[in-house]
Design a protein around this motif. Structure first.
Motif, PDB file in Angstrom:
ATOM      1  N   ASN A 363       0.806  -1.219   0.000  1.00 11.89           N
ATOM      2  CA  ASN A 363       0.000   0.000   0.000  1.00 11.89           C
ATOM      3  C   ASN A 363       0.840   1.270   0.000  1.00 11.89           C
ATOM      4  O   ASN A 363       0.509   2.263   0.655  1.00 11.89           O
ATOM      5  CB  ASN A 363      -0.948   0.007   1.213  1.00 11.89           C
ATOM      6  N   THR A 364       1.948   1.221  -0.714  1.00 10.48           N
ATOM      7  CA  THR A 364       2.803   2.407  -0.804  1.00 10.48           C
ATOM      8  C   THR A 364       2.944   2.855  -2.253  1.00 10.48           C
ATOM      9  O   THR A 364       2.166   3.670  -2.728  1.00 10.48           O
ATOM     10  CB  THR A 364       4.193   2.116  -0.195  1.00 10.48           C
ATOM     11  N   PHE A 365       3.898   2.292  -2.975  1.00  8.33           N
ATOM     12  CA  PHE A 365       4.194   2.736  -4.333  1.00  8.33           C
ATOM     13  C   PHE A 365       4.323   1.536  -5.273  1.00  8.33           C
ATOM     14  O   PHE A 365       4.396   0.389  -4.831  1.00  8.33           O
ATOM     15  CB  PHE A 365       5.511   3.525  -4.354  1.00  8.33           C
ATOM     16  N   GLY A 366       4.369   1.851  -6.565  1.00  7.22           N
ATOM     17  CA  GLY A 366       4.696   0.823  -7.526  1.00  7.22           C
ATOM     18  C   GLY A 366       6.186   0.522  -7.461  1.00  7.22           C
ATOM     19  O   GLY A 366       6.966   1.263  -6.843  1.00  7.22           O
ATOM     20  N   LEU A 367       6.592  -0.559  -8.108  1.00  9.75           N
ATOM     21  CA  LEU A 367       7.998  -0.962  -8.093  1.00  9.75           C
ATOM     22  C   LEU A 367       8.460  -1.121  -9.534  1.00  9.75           C
ATOM     23  O   LEU A 367       7.909  -1.916 -10.295  1.00  9.75           O
ATOM     24  CB  LEU A 367       8.136  -2.282  -7.333  1.00  9.75           C
ATOM     25  N   LYS A 368       9.454  -0.323  -9.925  1.00 13.54           N
ATOM     26  CA  LYS A 368       9.970  -0.358 -11.298  1.00 13.54           C
ATOM     27  C   LYS A 368      11.121  -1.362 -11.398  1.00 13.54           C
ATOM     28  O   LYS A 368      12.064  -1.318 -10.614  1.00 13.54           O
ATOM     29  CB  LYS A 368      10.469   1.023 -11.721  1.00 13.54           C
ATOM     30  N   PHE A 369      11.028  -2.247 -12.389  1.00 12.61           N
ATOM     31  CA  PHE A 369      12.072  -3.225 -12.647  1.00 12.61           C
ATOM     32  C   PHE A 369      12.750  -2.889 -13.972  1.00 12.61           C
ATOM     33  O   PHE A 369      12.102  -2.438 -14.915  1.00 12.61           O
ATOM     34  CB  PHE A 369      11.493  -4.641 -12.722  1.00 12.61           C
ATOM     35  N   GLN A 370      14.051  -3.143 -14.032  1.00 14.51           N
ATOM     36  CA  GLN A 370      14.800  -2.908 -15.267  1.00 14.51           C
ATOM     37  C   GLN A 370      15.747  -4.080 -15.503  1.00 14.51           C
ATOM     38  O   GLN A 370      16.368  -4.598 -14.576  1.00 14.51           O
ATOM     39  CB  GLN A 370      15.607  -1.616 -15.182  1.00 14.51           C
ATOM     40  N   ALA A 371      15.841  -4.507 -16.773  1.00 13.85           N
ATOM     41  CA  ALA A 371      16.779  -5.563 -17.173  1.00 13.85           C
ATOM     42  C   ALA A 371      17.433  -5.139 -18.487  1.00 13.85           C
ATOM     43  O   ALA A 371      16.758  -4.994 -19.501  1.00 13.85           O
ATOM     44  CB  ALA A 371      16.059  -6.893 -17.342  1.00 13.85           C
ATOM     45  N   LYS A 372      18.744  -4.927 -18.440  1.00 12.59           N
ATOM     46  CA  LYS A 372      19.514  -4.568 -19.631  1.00 12.59           C
ATOM     47  C   LYS A 372      20.397  -5.755 -19.989  1.00 12.59           C
ATOM     48  O   LYS A 372      21.203  -6.209 -19.180  1.00 12.59           O
ATOM     49  CB  LYS A 372      20.378  -3.336 -19.370  1.00 12.59           C
ATOM     50  N   VAL A 373      20.261  -6.289 -21.221  1.00  3.59           N
ATOM     51  CA  VAL A 373      20.895  -7.560 -21.557  1.00  3.59           C
ATOM     52  C   VAL A 373      21.610  -7.489 -22.903  1.00  3.59           C
ATOM     53  O   VAL A 373      21.183  -6.764 -23.810  1.00  3.59           O
ATOM     54  CB  VAL A 373      19.836  -8.690 -21.579  1.00  3.59           C
ATOM     55  N   TYR A 374      22.720  -8.219 -23.012  1.00  2.04           N
ATOM     56  CA  TYR A 374      23.418  -8.377 -24.301  1.00  2.04           C
ATOM     57  C   TYR A 374      23.990  -9.784 -24.378  1.00  2.04           C
ATOM     58  O   TYR A 374      24.189 -10.463 -23.365  1.00  2.04           O
ATOM     59  CB  TYR A 374      24.524  -7.339 -24.466  1.00  2.04           C
ATOM     60  N   CYS A 375      24.233 -10.247 -25.599  1.00  2.00           N
ATOM     61  CA  CYS A 375      24.784 -11.584 -25.822  1.00  2.00           C
ATOM     62  C   CYS A 375      26.289 -11.542 -25.561  1.00  2.00           C
ATOM     63  O   CYS A 375      27.010 -10.740 -26.169  1.00  2.00           O
ATOM     64  CB  CYS A 375      24.498 -12.045 -27.240  1.00  2.00           C
ATOM     65  N   SER A 376      26.774 -12.405 -24.654  1.00  8.93           N
ATOM     66  CA  SER A 376      28.185 -12.391 -24.283  1.00  8.93           C
ATOM     67  C   SER A 376      28.993 -13.484 -24.979  1.00  8.93           C
ATOM     68  O   SER A 376      30.207 -13.357 -25.129  1.00  8.93           O
ATOM     69  CB  SER A 376      28.344 -12.538 -22.766  1.00  8.93           C
ATOM     70  N   SER A 377      28.348 -14.589 -25.376  1.00  8.45           N
ATOM     71  CA  SER A 377      29.063 -15.646 -26.090  1.00  8.45           C
ATOM     72  C   SER A 377      28.071 -16.484 -26.889  1.00  8.45           C
ATOM     73  O   SER A 377      26.890 -16.542 -26.565  1.00  8.45           O
ATOM     74  CB  SER A 377      29.843 -16.542 -25.118  1.00  8.45           C
ATOM     75  N   GLY A 378      28.575 -17.140 -27.932  1.00  5.03           N
ATOM     76  CA  GLY A 378      27.709 -17.931 -28.787  1.00  5.03           C
ATOM     77  C   GLY A 378      27.017 -17.067 -29.829  1.00  5.03           C
ATOM     78  O   GLY A 378      27.141 -15.840 -29.839  1.00  5.03           O
ATOM     79  N   GLU A 379      26.268 -17.723 -30.692  1.00  8.67           N
ATOM     80  CA  GLU A 379      25.543 -17.014 -31.743  1.00  8.67           C
ATOM     81  C   GLU A 379      24.194 -16.544 -31.215  1.00  8.67           C
ATOM     82  O   GLU A 379      23.439 -17.319 -30.622  1.00  8.67           O
ATOM     83  CB  GLU A 379      25.341 -17.932 -32.950  1.00  8.67           C
ATOM     84  N   MET A 380      23.905 -15.269 -31.422  1.00  6.50           N
ATOM     85  CA  MET A 380      22.678 -14.657 -30.916  1.00  6.50           C
ATOM     86  C   MET A 380      21.453 -15.496 -31.238  1.00  6.50           C
ATOM     87  O   MET A 380      21.192 -15.840 -32.390  1.00  6.50           O
ATOM     88  CB  MET A 380      22.501 -13.264 -31.538  1.00  6.50           C
ATOM     89  N   GLY A 381      20.702 -15.860 -30.201  1.00  6.10           N
ATOM     90  CA  GLY A 381      19.455 -16.576 -30.373  1.00  6.10           C
ATOM     91  C   GLY A 381      19.597 -18.074 -30.538  1.00  6.10           C
ATOM     92  O   GLY A 381      18.586 -18.785 -30.583  1.00  6.10           O
ATOM     93  N   LYS A 382      20.847 -18.584 -30.601  1.00  6.87           N
ATOM     94  CA  LYS A 382      21.054 -20.016 -30.778  1.00  6.87           C
ATOM     95  C   LYS A 382      21.169 -20.720 -29.429  1.00  6.87           C
ATOM     96  O   LYS A 382      21.451 -20.107 -28.404  1.00  6.87           O
ATOM     97  CB  LYS A 382      22.314 -20.276 -31.607  1.00  6.87           C
ATOM     98  N   SER A 383      20.935 -22.015 -29.469  1.00  4.92           N
ATOM     99  CA  SER A 383      21.017 -22.823 -28.260  1.00  4.92           C
ATOM    100  C   SER A 383      22.380 -22.686 -27.599  1.00  4.92           C
ATOM    101  O   SER A 383      23.407 -22.655 -28.275  1.00  4.92           O
ATOM    102  CB  SER A 383      20.756 -24.296 -28.613  1.00  4.92           C
ATOM    103  N   GLU A 384      22.381 -22.575 -26.275  1.00  4.69           N
ATOM    104  CA  GLU A 384      23.580 -22.474 -25.443  1.00  4.69           C
ATOM    105  C   GLU A 384      24.289 -21.132 -25.572  1.00  4.69           C
ATOM    106  O   GLU A 384      25.399 -20.972 -25.047  1.00  4.69           O
ATOM    107  CB  GLU A 384      24.559 -23.622 -25.727  1.00  4.69           C
ATOM    108  N   SER A 385      23.716 -20.157 -26.256  1.00  2.77           N
ATOM    109  CA  SER A 385      24.280 -18.810 -26.237  1.00  2.77           C
ATOM    110  C   SER A 385      24.047 -18.210 -24.850  1.00  2.77           C
ATOM    111  O   SER A 385      23.067 -18.525 -24.174  1.00  2.77           O
ATOM    112  CB  SER A 385      23.651 -17.926 -27.316  1.00  2.77           C
ATOM    113  N   THR A 386      24.979 -17.370 -24.390  1.00  8.81           N
ATOM    114  CA  THR A 386      24.886 -16.819 -23.037  1.00  8.81           C
ATOM    115  C   THR A 386      24.657 -15.310 -23.077  1.00  8.81           C
ATOM    116  O   THR A 386      25.096 -14.623 -24.017  1.00  8.81           O
ATOM    117  CB  THR A 386      26.156 -17.124 -22.223  1.00  8.81           C
ATOM    118  N   TYR A 387      24.023 -14.805 -22.014  1.00 12.25           N
ATOM    119  CA  TYR A 387      23.601 -13.408 -21.978  1.00 12.25           C
ATOM    120  C   TYR A 387      23.897 -12.803 -20.610  1.00 12.25           C
ATOM    121  O   TYR A 387      23.559 -13.386 -19.574  1.00 12.25           O
ATOM    122  CB  TYR A 387      22.097 -13.307 -22.293  1.00 12.25           C
TER     123      TYR A 387
END
Length: 435
Positions: A363-387
């Protein structure tokens, strides 16, 4: 009731500002002399025997006397064993949580046969929340929920207090890697009944040790084993008496107790006002979403009479937002799931470092969440790629930071047919040990 949060407050600030308080922290150990005498009997070496912590005389805390008692008894080769305990009888009056947030079952104290002191707890853990956008045997939410409950319970038995205490985390780190299994098995095998417990368990096993405990703080490390990997966690926690906590955060004028409703079974993807930001070449994506003001029913049992949104629930919503962000970044569908079906892509945690900073009340305020992400290894969107991801959660009016964290996740494909599917209502097995 509306809580007044007129001044910025960090968990550590309360600890530092009131460190000189006349509030006394009990030094007595209720699992010393009399416990040693009881626990040395053959009956006490049985896994299902019962120990009533309240009936052990805390005044009998002489280590010298305990050693004298011990010398009269022949010890087994392994001097650490299991003793049955009960939440209602042994923990409920000292812990800062209640049902339905408390999710541990079949609890056993891990007791040092030489000193009679409790070193930890071994138990099973209910897994009842949706798996969300993750994959695997246990969600990050359930892992953190269990880790907090088990470490707090073990602290209560290792350093018994006459009054209730709060034990919020100061910081923690998680690393998921099967290489931790050798250490975990070595620790469990040192407990009489530990190997039997592990071998007979069809669910994950959790071991945690407290490396140091003082009147106002503790450090801990431990690991949870699933069928495929091991979750390792280390961190620091504050120890704050209930009177001290209530002075800073007065509970509602009308007492709020746990209801029969369990909000944790029905956690859902309910962030609103989702906004997307990205670099021109879209090599990273940032999503923001807002959780509307919560009510007491959203945090039933946390805390026992002063509702507060669990940190584990904040992490649940952060992981939900992360799944949406990786969808935007890669184009891979990562749906929100009630349970692991094996038919969809999902996320698995690799590492996580977090600093909780502020509580968030109803009963106080809303809570804002943020997630900033980038691909660190592997091919973007492929299995076992890491973020790699940067998380934060901030109150949307006061701008008070509730937590900041960084993490690394791997994108997993649908499970192969030979993988065992997990029932979200199954039970997990957990162990926590304090040294």
């Amino acid at each position: 009731m509306t809580y007044s949060i007129s001044k910025p407050f960090a968990i550590g600030a309360l600890f530092l500002a009131l460190s000189a308080s006349s509030e006394a922290f009990s030094h007595s150990s209720s699992l010393r002399l009399s416990a040693t005498h009881r626990l040395k009997s053959d009956l006490m070496y049985c896994k299902n025997s019962l120990i009533d912590v309240k009936n052990i005389n805390p005044a009998l805390n002489s280590t010298e006397s305990a050693h004298s008692k011990t010398n009269k008894v022949t010890s087994p080769k392994k001097d650490t064993h299991l003793v049955k305990i009960d939440f209602k009888k042994d923990l409920s009056k000292q812990l800062d949580v209640a049902m339905p947030y408390y999710s541990l079952e079949n609890e056993n104290a891990i007791v040092d046969g030489t000193t009679g002191e409790c070193r930890g707890i071994i138990c099973t853990v209910k897994r009842e929340a949706p798996i969300g956008r993750e994959t695997g045997e246990i969600s990050f939410f359930e892992f953190l929920r269990a880790a907090g409950l088990i470490s707090s319970s073990a602290l209560i038995l290792a350093k018994p207090f006459k009054k209730r205490h709060h034990t919020p985390a100061e910081n923690y780190s998680v690393d998921v890697n099967p290489a931790h299994e050798n250490w975990l098995r070595a620790e469990i095998s040192s407990i009489v009944g530990g190997e039997s417990f592990l071998d007979n368990a069809s669910d994950p096993v959790f071991l945690m040790m407290c490396n140091s405990v003082s009147k106002r703080s503790a450090t801990f490390s431990g690991a949870l084993k699933t069928k495929d990997t091991v979750w390792h966690i280390t961190g620091n926690a504050f120890v704050i008496s209930a009177p001290l906590f209530k002075r800073k955060f007065p509970p509602p004028s009308t007492p709020t107790r746990s209801t029969s409703t369990n909000p944790y079974k029905n956690l859902s993807s309910k962030l609103q006002q989702i906004r997307e930001y990205s670099s021109p070449d879209k090599d990273w994506v940032c999503l923001e979403g807002t959780l509307p003001p919560i009510t007491s029913d959203d945090c039933s049992g946390h805390f026992y009479d002063n509702p507060c949104l669990p940190h584990s629930v904040m992490i649940f919503h952060s992981c939900d937002l992360l799944g949406m962000a990786i969808e935007k970044l890669t184009g891979v569908n990562i749906p929100f799931k009630k349970s692991e079906s094996g038919q969809d892509s999902g996320l698995e945690l690799m590492s996580f470092d977090c600093t909780p900073q502020n509580f968030h009340f109803p009963n106080t305020f809303g809570l804002k969440f943020q997630a900033k992400v980038y691909c660190s290894s592997g091919e973007m969107g492929k299995s076992e790629s890491t973020y790699v991801v940067e998380f934060s959660s901030v109150q949307d009016v006061t701008e008070l930071v509730c937590f900041k964290a960084t993490g690394c996740f791997v994108l997993t494909p649908p499970l192969s047919p030979d993988r065992v599917l997990i029932d979200s209502n199954a039970t997990a097995t957990a162990t926590v040990a304090f040294m």
